[in-house]
Design an enzyme around this catalytic site. Structure first.
Site, short mmCIF file in Angstrom:
data_model
loop_
_atom_site.label_atom_id
_atom_site.label_comp_id
_atom_site.label_asym_id
_atom_site.label_seq_id
_atom_site.Cartn_x
_atom_site.Cartn_y
_atom_site.Cartn_z
N THR A 71 19.90 5.04 -39.24
CA THR A 71 20.44 6.25 -39.87
C THR A 71 20.72 7.39 -38.90
O THR A 71 21.22 8.44 -39.33
CB THR A 71 19.42 6.77 -40.91
OG1 THR A 71 18.12 6.77 -40.32
CG2 THR A 71 19.42 5.92 -42.15
N VAL B 159 20.35 3.06 -26.52
CA VAL B 159 20.22 2.13 -27.64
C VAL B 159 20.86 2.82 -28.85
O VAL B 159 21.41 3.90 -28.71
CB VAL B 159 18.74 1.79 -27.94
CG1 VAL B 159 18.20 0.78 -26.95
CG2 VAL B 159 17.88 3.03 -27.98
N ILE C 129 19.62 12.44 -15.42
CA ILE C 129 18.85 12.08 -16.62
C ILE C 129 19.75 11.21 -17.49
O ILE C 129 20.80 11.68 -17.95
CB ILE C 129 18.42 13.35 -17.39
CG1 ILE C 129 17.65 14.29 -16.46
CG2 ILE C 129 17.61 12.99 -18.63
CD1 ILE C 129 17.46 15.68 -16.99
N GLY D 222 25.23 14.28 -22.91
CA GLY D 222 26.40 13.40 -23.05
C GLY D 222 26.01 12.04 -23.59
O GLY D 222 26.59 11.02 -23.23
N LYS E 83 29.35 -4.85 -40.06
CA LYS E 83 28.00 -4.98 -40.60
C LYS E 83 28.08 -4.93 -42.12
O LYS E 83 28.56 -3.94 -42.69
CB LYS E 83 27.15 -3.83 -40.06
CG LYS E 83 25.76 -3.70 -40.67
CD LYS E 83 24.97 -2.57 -40.01
CE LYS E 83 23.66 -2.31 -40.70
NZ LYS E 83 22.91 -1.19 -40.08
N PRO F 196 22.09 -4.63 -49.13
CA PRO F 196 23.52 -4.85 -48.91
C PRO F 196 24.31 -3.54 -48.93
O PRO F 196 23.87 -2.55 -49.51
CB PRO F 196 23.91 -5.68 -50.15
CG PRO F 196 22.96 -5.20 -51.22
CD PRO F 196 21.71 -4.78 -50.54
N VAL G 77 20.57 21.18 -16.15
CA VAL G 77 20.07 22.52 -16.47
C VAL G 77 18.69 22.68 -15.82
O VAL G 77 17.79 21.87 -16.06
CB VAL G 77 19.94 22.71 -18.00
CG1 VAL G 77 19.36 24.09 -18.32
CG2 VAL G 77 21.29 22.51 -18.67
N LEU H 273 18.66 13.22 -31.13
CA LEU H 273 17.23 13.02 -30.90
C LEU H 273 16.49 14.33 -30.69
O LEU H 273 15.30 14.43 -30.95
CB LEU H 273 17.01 12.09 -29.70
CG LEU H 273 17.59 10.67 -29.86
CD1 LEU H 273 17.42 9.88 -28.57
CD2 LEU H 273 16.92 9.94 -31.03
N SER I 189 23.73 15.60 -17.42
CA SER I 189 23.09 15.41 -16.13
C SER I 189 23.40 14.01 -15.61
O SER I 189 23.39 13.05 -16.38
CB SER I 189 21.58 15.58 -16.31
OG SER I 189 20.91 15.13 -15.17
C1 LIG Z 1 14.66 2.07 -30.23
C2 LIG Z 1 15.78 2.87 -30.81
C3 LIG Z 1 16.72 2.24 -31.61
C4 LIG Z 1 17.73 3.00 -32.21
N1 LIG Z 1 18.62 2.38 -33.05
C5 LIG Z 1 19.54 3.12 -33.68
C6 LIG Z 1 20.47 2.53 -34.58
O1 LIG Z 1 20.47 1.32 -34.79
N2 LIG Z 1 21.36 3.33 -35.19
C7 LIG Z 1 21.41 4.67 -34.96
O2 LIG Z 1 22.23 5.37 -35.58
N3 LIG Z 1 20.59 5.24 -34.08
C8 LIG Z 1 19.66 4.52 -33.44
N4 LIG Z 1 18.83 5.12 -32.55
C9 LIG Z 1 19.01 6.53 -32.24
C10 LIG Z 1 20.19 6.72 -31.29
O3 LIG Z 1 19.99 5.95 -30.12
C11 LIG Z 1 20.34 8.18 -30.93
O4 LIG Z 1 20.32 8.96 -32.10
C12 LIG Z 1 21.68 8.42 -30.26
O5 LIG Z 1 21.83 7.59 -29.15
C13 LIG Z 1 21.82 9.86 -29.83
O6 LIG Z 1 20.99 10.16 -28.73
P1 LIG Z 1 21.17 11.59 -28.08
O7 LIG Z 1 22.59 11.75 -27.70
O8 LIG Z 1 20.58 12.58 -29.01
O9 LIG Z 1 20.22 11.55 -26.80
P2 LIG Z 1 20.36 10.78 -25.40
O10 LIG Z 1 21.16 9.54 -25.50
O11 LIG Z 1 18.97 10.66 -24.88
O12 LIG Z 1 21.18 11.79 -24.46
C14 LIG Z 1 20.57 12.91 -23.85
C15 LIG Z 1 21.57 13.58 -22.93
O13 LIG Z 1 21.01 14.83 -22.52
C16 LIG Z 1 21.24 15.02 -21.16
N5 LIG Z 1 20.23 15.92 -20.61
C17 LIG Z 1 18.89 15.90 -20.82
N6 LIG Z 1 18.31 16.90 -20.11
C18 LIG Z 1 19.30 17.56 -19.45
C19 LIG Z 1 19.35 18.66 -18.55
N7 LIG Z 1 18.24 19.29 -18.13
N8 LIG Z 1 20.54 19.07 -18.07
C20 LIG Z 1 21.69 18.43 -18.47
N9 LIG Z 1 21.71 17.39 -19.31
C21 LIG Z 1 20.53 16.95 -19.79
C22 LIG Z 1 21.18 13.61 -20.57
O14 LIG Z 1 21.87 13.53 -19.32
C23 LIG Z 1 21.89 12.80 -21.67
O15 LIG Z 1 23.28 12.84 -21.42
C24 LIG Z 1 17.82 4.39 -31.94
C25 LIG Z 1 16.90 5.00 -31.09
C26 LIG Z 1 15.87 4.27 -30.54
C27 LIG Z 1 14.86 4.95 -29.66
#
Ligand SMILES: Cc1cc2nc3c(=O)[nH]c(=O)nc-3n(C[C@H](O)[C@H](O)[C@H](O)COP(=O)(O)OP(=O)(O)OC[C@H]3O[C@@H](n4cnc5c(N)ncnc54)[C@H](O)[C@@H]3O)c2cc1C
Length: 506
Positions: free
Chosen positions: A350, A48, A43, A13, A79, A99, A189, A339, A40
């Site tokens: 991006t 960010v 977790i 989420g 932006k 830009p 999970v 990610l 979860s």
């Molecule tokens: C330093 C940094 C800067 C960034 N800056 C940018 C930016 O400027 N622009 C941009 O587009 N992107 C940026 N990103 C990337 C961006 O933050 C991510 O792409 C975006 O937040 C998506 O993350 P996610 O949803 O894939 O993972 P997460 O936010 O990590 O979510 C993971 C989810 O999985 C769930 N989960 C994990 N394991 C289990 C389990 N066993 N059972 C149930 N649920 C589980 C967790 O509860 C959570 O809800 C940045 C990343 C970093 C590290």
């Protein structure tokens, strides 16, 4: 033909999970597709990710969500581009801007391309993009990149993106998705049950419950619970070409009365770079660095010194980054997004764009060819091309740096790993060859288009040291700057524009 999924289970989420849920609900919800998002409570999300590319505008447009609806709810700001201070030490090029483009850039922008080509060939023509593109003037004047309509009701087209609070955006998207029938479940999970074929059958949760579905989306973050841990899909690391693997984030206050900047600042420090992202009520700041060159403690000290008194007493979050991508994003009945599928360090913000692209391609691919294995290879090829293309462009910033203050910057400049495409573009640029033809030769493999490559190479001051005086008739940087400043003055201030969203009925 295999039909589209009847029940999709999304694990995660974070922003990826909720963006995917919204898009699937929009496209396949009306056809009876059920969507469940599991996250979860133990977790957390990465929390960010506050910058974007102009592609995000299509996301909201596709969902029928207006700026007045989502921007105030997410502390979002406009932006106009990204500024890169300190990456280059070349006189006149110590800070440049990437830009987002504007219809009114046409005349000064054309002059920029002419000047950049002349300068590559040894003529002393001004070619710093910050002098030629309206986005830079908008940022300098703290104006929003949203043009006011002229008397005929038409506003010039402007490309722009957003900054936003990542946590609030997730909550906003969750409400939107739930309003469109997405079921939200809390649970962790504990085990993944698989069919004999190897495909995923169901998720066993820690509380004893089970979640079965016919298609699974892995949005579990860097760990890649389904795609990596369960299916064992190989991960292609970009670490040899992009060294940064750590980040530290520290928020600071934004003066409630001061003008709000409208660009991201990405300032080079000794072992990486620091972002500063202006939201409506605070700055998001952080330092992206390489653990091979600096310790976490020293990096935090360096970031705090860079931020000054504003960071005193503010908590720091330390993050590890897995930089690279999986080999196949879609495998069996599992698609990895966000990610879990890969990450290129955030220099060009991006990641959300890649999520959007991956979902849009998936929907188009399934609608055209179903869920069978035949659709998977072309899909994976396209998504890989996108990741590698973004990597090539980000890599350019490091390769072109001219800093001499640390081994980090020297090593980045000397590094050629994974840089074949970049090096061939640079070779043509440096010898004053046909750069347009070289860009065309790479075709779809280039994720970034012509103007972005020009802004990067010229913006870093990648020109011959010996220059001869220009002929008459070329636009100087000072003339161009005056022209874009005058055009920018007609745009609303950033604060006025944000205020108008609150007052406007959604
Ligand atoms: C330093 C940094 C800067 C960034 N800056 C940018 C930016 O400027 N622009 C941009 O587009 N992107 C940026 N990103 C990337 C961006 O933050 C991510 O792409 C975006 O937040 C998506 O993350 P996610 O949803 O894939 O993972 P997460 O936010 O990590 O979510 C993971 C989810 O999985 C769930 N989960 C994990 N394991 C289990 C389990 N066993 N059972 C149930 N649920 C589980 C967790 O509860 C959570 O809800 C940045 C990343 C970093 C590290």
């Amino acid at each position: 033909m295999t039909p589209r999924p009847a029940h999709i289970a999304i694990v995660g989420g974070g922003t990826a999970g909720w963006m995917a849920a919204c898009l699937f609900a929009r496209h396949w919800g009306p056809q009876g597709c059920r969507i469940t998002l599991l996250e979860s409570s133990e977790i957390g999300i990465i929390g960010v990710g506050e910058g974007s590319t102009p592609y995000l505008r299509h996301f909201f447009a596709e969902l029928g969500i207006t700026e007045a609806e989502w921007m105030p709810a997410c502390q979002a700001s406009y932006k106009s581009g990204i500024r890169f201070p300190g990456w280059s030490t070349v006189a006149g090029y110590q800070s440049y801007v990437h830009p987002f483009f504007n219809e009114q850039d046409l005349s000064t922008g054309s002059a920029f391309f002419v000047n950049a080509c002349l300068r590559r060939r040894g003529v002393d023509a001004d070619a710093n993009p910050q002098d030629f593109f309206i986005a830079a003037a908008l940022a300098a004047q703290c104006r929003a990149p949203v043009a006011r309509p002229a008397d005929d009701g038409r506003a010039p087209a402007t490309d722009y993106a957003y900054h936003f609070d990542a946590g609030l955006l997730g909550q906003f998207l969750r409400r939107h998705a739930q309003g469109r029938g997405v079921v939200h479940r809390i649970g962790t999970v504990a085990r993944v049950q698989r069919h004999e074929s190897g495909a995923i059958e169901a998720l066993q949760l820690a509380d004893g419950e089970q979640l079965a579905a016919d298609f699974f989306i892995d949005c579990s973050g860097f760990r890649g619970l389904l795609i990596s841990e369960t299916l064992g899909e190989p991960f292609i690391s970009y670490k040899h070409s992009l060294f940064n693997d750590r980040a530290i984030a520290i928020p600071t206050a934004l003066d409630a009365k001061a003008p709000i900047p409208s660009e991201t600042n990405s300032t080079a420090l000794r072992h990486g770079w620091a972002w500063q992202i202006p939201l409506q009520s605070r700055y998001g700041n952080g330092y992206v660095y390489a653990s091979d060159f600096v310790s976490d403690d020293d990096a935090e000290t360096e970031l705090r010194a860079h931020l000054g008194p504003a960071a005193e007493g503010q908590p720091a979050r330390r993050l590890q980054m897995r930089v690279g991508r999986v080999e196949r994003h879609w495998r069996d009945n599992c698609l990895a997004l966000g990610l879990s599928q890969g990450f290129i360090e955030p220099l060009e913000a991006t990641a959300l764009m890649l999520i959007q692209f991956a979902v849009a391609e998936f929907i188009a691919s399934v609608d055209a060819a179903g869920l069978g294995p035949a659709a998977q290879s072309p899909y994976n090829r396209r998504v890989n091309q996108m990741f590698d293309g973004v990597r090539d462009y980000v890599l350019g910033h490091y390769r072109l740096n001219t800093r001499t203050d640390s081994d980090y910057w020297r090593a980045n400049r000397a590094n050629t790993a994974g840089a074949d495409r970049l090096l061939s573009l640079l070779e043509v640029w440096d010898r004053g060859g046909d750069f347009e033809a070289e860009l065309s030769r790479h075709g779809d493999a280039l994720m970034y288009q012509r103007p972005s490559w020009y802004c990067l190479f010229a913006g870093m001051g990648r020109f011959p040291a010996q220059l001869r005086p220009p002929q008459h008739g070329i636009l100087s940087g000072a003339q161009a700057r005056a022209a874009i400043a005058a055009i920018a003055a007609a745009f609303p201030t950033h604060r006025e524009q944000l205020q108008s969203l609150i007052q406007r009925p959604s």
